[in-house]
Design an enzyme around this catalytic site. Structure first.
Site, mmCIF file in Angstrom:
data_model
loop_
_atom_site.group_PDB
_atom_site.id
_atom_site.type_symbol
_atom_site.label_atom_id
_atom_site.label_comp_id
_atom_site.label_asym_id
_atom_site.label_seq_id
_atom_site.Cartn_x
_atom_site.Cartn_y
_atom_site.Cartn_z
ATOM 1 N N PRO A 164 0.995 -1.141 -0.106
ATOM 2 C CA PRO A 164 -0.056 -0.054 -0.104
ATOM 3 C C PRO A 164 0.843 1.460 0.098
ATOM 4 O O PRO A 164 1.765 1.475 0.741
ATOM 5 C CB PRO A 164 -0.718 -0.203 1.507
ATOM 6 C CG PRO A 164 -0.095 -1.108 2.074
ATOM 7 C CD PRO A 164 1.121 -1.576 1.311
ATOM 8 N N GLU A 165 0.425 2.116 -0.959
ATOM 9 C CA GLU A 165 1.040 3.663 -0.795
ATOM 10 C C GLU A 165 -0.131 4.413 -0.218
ATOM 11 O O GLU A 165 -1.137 3.946 0.309
ATOM 12 C CB GLU A 165 1.500 4.060 -2.111
ATOM 13 C CG GLU A 165 2.566 2.968 -2.582
ATOM 14 C CD GLU A 165 3.316 3.471 -4.011
ATOM 15 O OE1 GLU A 165 3.358 4.464 -4.469
ATOM 16 O OE2 GLU A 165 3.785 2.381 -4.922
ATOM 17 N N HIS B 174 -2.242 -15.886 7.910
ATOM 18 C CA HIS B 174 -1.246 -14.833 8.183
ATOM 19 C C HIS B 174 -2.190 -13.767 8.975
ATOM 20 O O HIS B 174 -1.940 -12.588 8.924
ATOM 21 C CB HIS B 174 -0.967 -14.067 6.944
ATOM 22 C CG HIS B 174 -0.069 -14.967 5.933
ATOM 23 N ND1 HIS B 174 0.889 -15.720 6.274
ATOM 24 C CD2 HIS B 174 -0.377 -15.676 4.646
ATOM 25 C CE1 HIS B 174 1.419 -16.532 5.473
ATOM 26 N NE2 HIS B 174 0.556 -16.576 4.504
ATOM 27 N N ARG C 162 3.794 -10.832 4.398
ATOM 28 C CA ARG C 162 5.235 -10.631 4.643
ATOM 29 C C ARG C 162 5.731 -10.087 5.902
ATOM 30 O O ARG C 162 7.004 -9.736 6.034
ATOM 31 C CB ARG C 162 5.726 -9.802 3.470
ATOM 32 C CG ARG C 162 5.373 -10.469 2.118
ATOM 33 C CD ARG C 162 5.833 -9.673 0.912
ATOM 34 N NE ARG C 162 7.149 -9.371 0.930
ATOM 35 C CZ ARG C 162 7.790 -8.604 -0.301
ATOM 36 N NH1 ARG C 162 6.876 -8.040 -0.704
ATOM 37 N NH2 ARG C 162 9.050 -8.281 0.079
#
Length: 302
Positions: free
Chosen positions: A2-3, A100, A119
DNA sequence: AATCGACCCTGCTCGC
DNA sequence: TGCGAGCAGGGTCGAT
């Protein structure tokens, strides 16, 4: 992943579905998710339980929830960084567990706020609010107080930021990605802003004109604004999902991820080059490389 | 002080 | 089919 635009989509989702809710239980299982908290997950659980979420704020890619109407210096907030793959999901009661998932907060309406992060570069921390170091008067979570204003903020000044950039002795793309210079821009929107500007990311900042740097920052703001408009349409009422980002704005990208495809302006194949352990995508004709810059591998095929 | 590369993770895709 | 290489949108930290 995400930006700024993606984080803003998440923030809006949290504002709609989590603000106003009391947190009745917290479970932080991810060690890495809590790695910035001195007392680990247990401390996050303690400090969030029985707090009421009063606001969802954002600067750049940093996101935080204010607690108990204490929007003042020293008050606790939940600082969330999504990293590369983090998601904040709101699910109905009894929704099945997912892979996750590293943290979750049970809300007083029975729903669950989940942090899912493949991640594990993202994280949660409960930290005090502090004054922004840039003098904008904005309150920020203490660990993020050094972050510069993002291009969507009232207090963002493209000209002043461009002046700052031109005084630095490094490549322009590096500075666009430096969150203490301007926040919110990541690898995608840096490449897009540079493509729109016709500037190669490895040009030295000091060698660019003030005008072109200012325009690059305005392009960054515009391309992120376009992405936000596109992202808003795909926003589901119930799920606050960052994954949507890959689906909706891809088609509008002119440089990022277009290795080997024709440049929309001149038709030349877009090139990918190694940069800062990542990739840079650019048109070799519209964005000529600086001289003496034969560093980094190029590839035409993806 | 500023700059820059190494490093932190998991999983997917691609080519052999 | 199996396997390694390469790649992925984040930030931090230590060496220079």
């Amino acid at each position: 992943m995400p930006e700024l635009p993606e984080v803003e989509v998440v923030r809006r989702g949290l504002e709609d579905h989590v603000v106003g809710r009391r947190i009745v239980g917290v479970d932080v299982t991810g060690v890495r998710t809590a790695r910035r908290q001195p007392g680990g997950g247990a401390e996050i659980e303690d400090r969030l339980t029985n707090r009421t979420v009063s606001g969802a704020r954002r600067r750049g890619k940093y996101l935080w929830l204010t607690l108990d109407d204490d929007d003042a210096v020293g008050a606790d907030c939940l600082l969330v960084h999504l990293g590369m793959s983090g998601q904040m999901l709101v699910t109905d009661e009894g929704a099945p567990p997912v892979r996750h998932m590293h943290a979750r907060a049970l809300l007083d309406d029975g729903r669950e706020l989940r942090f899912v992060d493949q991640r594990t570069f993202g994280g949660w921390t409960v930290v005090p609010l502090a004054d922004a170091l840039d003098g904008t008067g904005v309150l920020l979570p203490a660990p993020a107080a050094h972050i510069a204003a993002d291009p969507f903020e009232e207090g963002f000044d493209p000209l002043a930021t461009a002046r700052l950039i031109r005084r630095r002795d490094t490549e322009i793309k590096r500075l666009l990605l430096d969150q203490t210079v301007v926040s919110g821009i990541g690898n995608i929107y840096a490449d897009e802003a540079l493509w729109r500007s016709g500037i190669h990311g490895r040009r030295r900042a000091g060698a660019l004109t003030l005008r072109s740097v200012t325009q690059t920052l305005e392009h960054a703001r515009d391309v992120m604004s376009d992405a936000l408009v596109a992202g808003g349409t795909s926003f589901d009422a119930l799920y606050v999902n960052v994954n949507g980002a890959s689906g909706y704005f891809d088609r509008s990208l002119d440089a990022y991820g277009r290795t080997g495809l024709p440049c929309a302006r001149c038709g030349t194949a877009v090139v990918r080059e190694d940069f800062m352990n990542r990739g840079s995508h650019f048109c070799p004709v519209c964005q000529p490389a600086p001289r003496r810059s034969a560093v980094g591998r190029r590839s035409v095929a993806r």
